[in-house]
Design a protein around this motif. Structure first.
Motif, PDB file in Angstrom:
ATOM      1  N   SER A 204      -4.256   3.602  -4.394  1.00 38.75           N
ATOM      2  CA  SER A 204      -3.107   3.808  -3.683  1.00 38.75           C
ATOM      3  C   SER A 204      -2.975   4.797  -2.342  1.00 38.75           C
ATOM      4  CB  SER A 204      -1.637   3.893  -4.734  1.00 38.75           C
ATOM      5  OG  SER A 204      -1.974   5.202  -5.297  1.00 38.75           O
ATOM      6  N   ASP A 207      -3.869   3.575   1.032  1.00 39.93           N
ATOM      7  CA  ASP A 207      -2.410   3.055   1.880  1.00 39.93           C
ATOM      8  C   ASP A 207      -1.578   4.240   2.039  1.00 39.93           C
ATOM      9  OD1 ASP A 207      -2.977   0.323   2.080  1.00 39.93           O
ATOM     10  OD2 ASP A 207      -2.107  -0.218   0.162  1.00 39.93           O
ATOM     11  N   GLY A 227      -0.128  -1.508   4.395  1.00 43.68           N
ATOM     12  CA  GLY A 227      -0.175  -2.001   2.695  1.00 43.68           C
ATOM     13  C   GLY A 227      -1.539  -2.972   2.627  1.00 43.68           C
ATOM     14  N   ARG A 228      -2.498  -2.783   3.711  1.00 46.50           N
ATOM     15  CA  ARG A 228      -3.560  -3.767   3.634  1.00 46.50           C
ATOM     16  C   ARG A 228      -4.927  -2.936   3.501  1.00 46.50           C
ATOM     17  NH1 ARG A 228      -3.559  -7.889   8.209  1.00 46.50           N
ATOM     18  NH2 ARG A 228      -5.156  -8.613   6.896  1.00 46.50           N
ATOM     19  N   VAL A 270       1.825   2.188  -7.647  1.00 47.74           N
ATOM     20  CA  VAL A 270       2.229   1.844  -6.462  1.00 47.74           C
ATOM     21  C   VAL A 270       3.256   2.846  -5.884  1.00 47.74           C
ATOM     22  CG1 VAL A 270       3.832   0.516  -4.584  1.00 47.74           C
ATOM     23  CG2 VAL A 270       2.130  -0.694  -6.283  1.00 47.74           C
ATOM     24  N   TYR A 275       6.313  -2.259  -1.938  1.00 46.85           N
ATOM     25  CA  TYR A 275       5.283  -2.826  -2.084  1.00 46.85           C
ATOM     26  C   TYR A 275       5.424  -3.334  -3.515  1.00 46.85           C
ATOM     27  CZ  TYR A 275       2.911  -0.823   1.967  1.00 46.85           C
ATOM     28  OH  TYR A 275       2.462  -0.343   3.097  1.00 46.85           O
ATOM     29  N   PRO A 276       5.006  -4.562  -4.110  1.00 49.35           N
ATOM     30  CA  PRO A 276       5.253  -4.901  -5.267  1.00 49.35           C
ATOM     31  C   PRO A 276       4.541  -4.068  -6.344  1.00 49.35           C
ATOM     32  CG  PRO A 276       4.184  -6.695  -4.159  1.00 49.35           C
ATOM     33  CD  PRO A 276       4.407  -5.492  -3.267  1.00 49.35           C
ATOM     34  N   THR A 278       3.032  -4.309  -9.012  1.00 49.91           N
ATOM     35  CA  THR A 278       1.702  -4.559  -9.571  1.00 49.91           C
ATOM     36  C   THR A 278       0.513  -4.893  -8.519  1.00 49.91           C
ATOM     37  OG1 THR A 278       2.489  -6.916  -9.978  1.00 49.91           O
ATOM     38  CG2 THR A 278       2.992  -5.605 -11.563  1.00 49.91           C
ATOM     39  N   LEU A 279       1.026  -4.434  -7.326  1.00 43.25           N
ATOM     40  CA  LEU A 279       0.201  -4.552  -6.276  1.00 43.25           C
ATOM     41  C   LEU A 279      -1.346  -4.724  -6.755  1.00 43.25           C
ATOM     42  CD1 LEU A 279      -0.512  -5.637  -3.186  1.00 43.25           C
ATOM     43  CD2 LEU A 279       0.125  -3.206  -2.568  1.00 43.25           C
ATOM     44  N   TYR A 280      -1.649  -3.344  -6.936  1.00 45.10           N
ATOM     45  CA  TYR A 280      -2.994  -2.794  -7.108  1.00 45.10           C
ATOM     46  C   TYR A 280      -3.682  -3.288  -8.562  1.00 45.10           C
ATOM     47  CZ  TYR A 280      -1.610   0.064  -3.291  1.00 45.10           C
ATOM     48  OH  TYR A 280      -0.840   0.441  -2.022  1.00 45.10           O
ATOM     49  N   THR A 282      -2.965  -6.930  -9.571  1.00 50.42           N
ATOM     50  CA  THR A 282      -2.989  -8.442  -9.360  1.00 50.42           C
ATOM     51  C   THR A 282      -4.020  -8.529  -8.105  1.00 50.42           C
ATOM     52  OG1 THR A 282      -0.675  -9.008  -9.802  1.00 50.42           O
ATOM     53  CG2 THR A 282      -1.889 -10.337  -8.319  1.00 50.42           C
ATOM     54  N   ASP A 283      -4.091  -7.689  -7.068  1.00 47.96           N
ATOM     55  CA  ASP A 283      -5.025  -8.044  -5.971  1.00 47.96           C
ATOM     56  C   ASP A 283      -6.537  -7.230  -6.116  1.00 47.96           C
ATOM     57  OD1 ASP A 283      -2.896  -9.355  -4.641  1.00 47.96           O
ATOM     58  OD2 ASP A 283      -3.047  -7.894  -2.669  1.00 47.96           O
TER      59      ASP A 283
END
Length: 368
Positions: A204, A207, A227-228, A270, A275-276, A278-280, A282-283
């Protein structure tokens, strides 16, 4: 057991809790998390210990005894933290016995030693001896000075969690340091199967730094890239991991009984509320990795996280395109990495100062 966390574990992701306290251990909470939420490891840092010690009366008796014996603050910190990690290792010992790779509890060398190779080696040796559990991991930062320390302690049979990794090139140097240590251990006749390691790749914060620069640039093209960077960066790291572990060098070590230094996704809470949450997780699903999460992130995933299959392997080209786009709008990612490592070391030191001040306060109370 949470179906969502179980699905994550079933996808091959080892779920580690980024938190520890004597309260968790003695109340049975840690054992319950292992039983009910697929938690199979624990990571710690000085901020975590500072919070636990400040909030918990369960340390008072030990602090009083150490103060009465005339110990200074560094010794008190050493005794309190190694006690917690030792006991957490015992809680997780059945997991370690069953899985081999999991059931690990990490404890960090003193952050002030981040640029001191010899001091890091000595600190790692002292922590390993004090915890005295085969499922402990000694956290060593991936600074230039930390790299030879990693090789040296692995060569002695000490299991390590290499932390503060931000970029692919430094990650390659970390893997080289681990393999060099294994080669020395093998040549010295050590049993390689007992040496475990993870490489903690921070997510995180990447980002956070890149997004700040993109917002300063301010163009539509730049803002569209927010966020990418972090996930793309992790995917590049995983591609490097696959490359190294397809090499003849690794095969020879594996044939000698060596265990893989698994990628561990760290800093997975996060920071940006847009941002979601759970982003880091799930992805970054890919088998054979670890995701160490603050409890808040773990609870969020248990509530609404989704496992959408392998989101990491085979994505080097896609990740490289993200970095090409970042460069095209003016992002100097090499400078980002320099800033993040310097900030990371500074944050470690600040965290340690916080722990020292907390323990000093407890010692003063105990002396009354």
């Amino acid at each position: 057991m949470s179906d969502r966390l179980k699905a994550l574990a079933d996808a091959g992701v080892s779920i580690w809790l980024d938190d520890l306290s004597r309260e968790r251990i003695e109340s049975g909470n840690l054992a319950e998390l292992v039983k009910e939420t697929s938690v199979v490891g624990v990571t710690t840092n000085p901020t975590i210990f500072a919070g636990a010690i400040a909030d918990g009366e369960r340390y008072d008796e030990q602090v009083r005894g150490l103060v009465a014996a005339g110990h200074d603050v560094d010794k008190v910190i050493f005794e309190l933290t190694t006690e917690d990690v030792r006991n957490a290792c015992d809680v997780l010992a059945p997991v370690a016995d069953e899985s081999g790779a999991d059931g690990r509890v990490s404890i960090e060398v003193e952050p002030d030693l981040a640029n001191d190779t010899a001091g890091t080696i000595a600190s790692a040796q002292a922590l390993w001896a004090a915890v005295d559990r085969p499922n402990a991991l000694i956290k060593i930062p991936a600074t230039k000075e930390g790299l030879p320390a990693i090789t040296a302690v692995v060569a002695q049979g000490i299991s390590v969690n290499v932390t503060l990794i931000f970029g692919e090139q430094r990650y390659r140097e970390v893997m080289d340091a681990y393999l060099s240590g294994l080669e020395q251990a093998r040549d010295a006749g050590l049993d390689l199967s007992g040496i475990q390691s993870v490489a903690s790749f921070f997510v995180s914060r990447v980002d956070g730094e890149v997004d700040k620069r993109l917002e300063a640039i301010g163009t539509d093209e730049a803002l569209a890239l927010r966020g990418r960077a972090a996930v793309a960066n992790a995917r590049l790291a995983y591609a490097a991991f696959e490359e190294v572990h397809a090499s003849d060098r690794w095969k020879q070590l594996a044939d000698a009984g060596a265990t893989v230094q698994r990628p561990l996704w760290a800093s997975t809470g996060v920071k940006n509320p847009d941002y979601p949450d759970t982003l880091y997780v799930t992805d970054l699903v890919v088998a054979g990795t670890v995701n160490t999460m603050p409890e808040k992130t773990m609870q969020a995933f248990a509530d609404h996280g989704e496992v959408e299959g392998d989101k990491v392997s085979g994505r080097r080209a896609e990740a490289e395109q993200v970095f090409a786009s970042l460069a095209s709008v003016g992002i100097d990612f090499e400078d980002v990495l320099v800033v993040l490592e310097h900030e990371g070391v500074d944050k470690f030191k600040t965290s340690w100062t916080e722990l020292v001040e907390t323990v000093k306060g407890q010692m003063q109370q105990a002396a009354k």
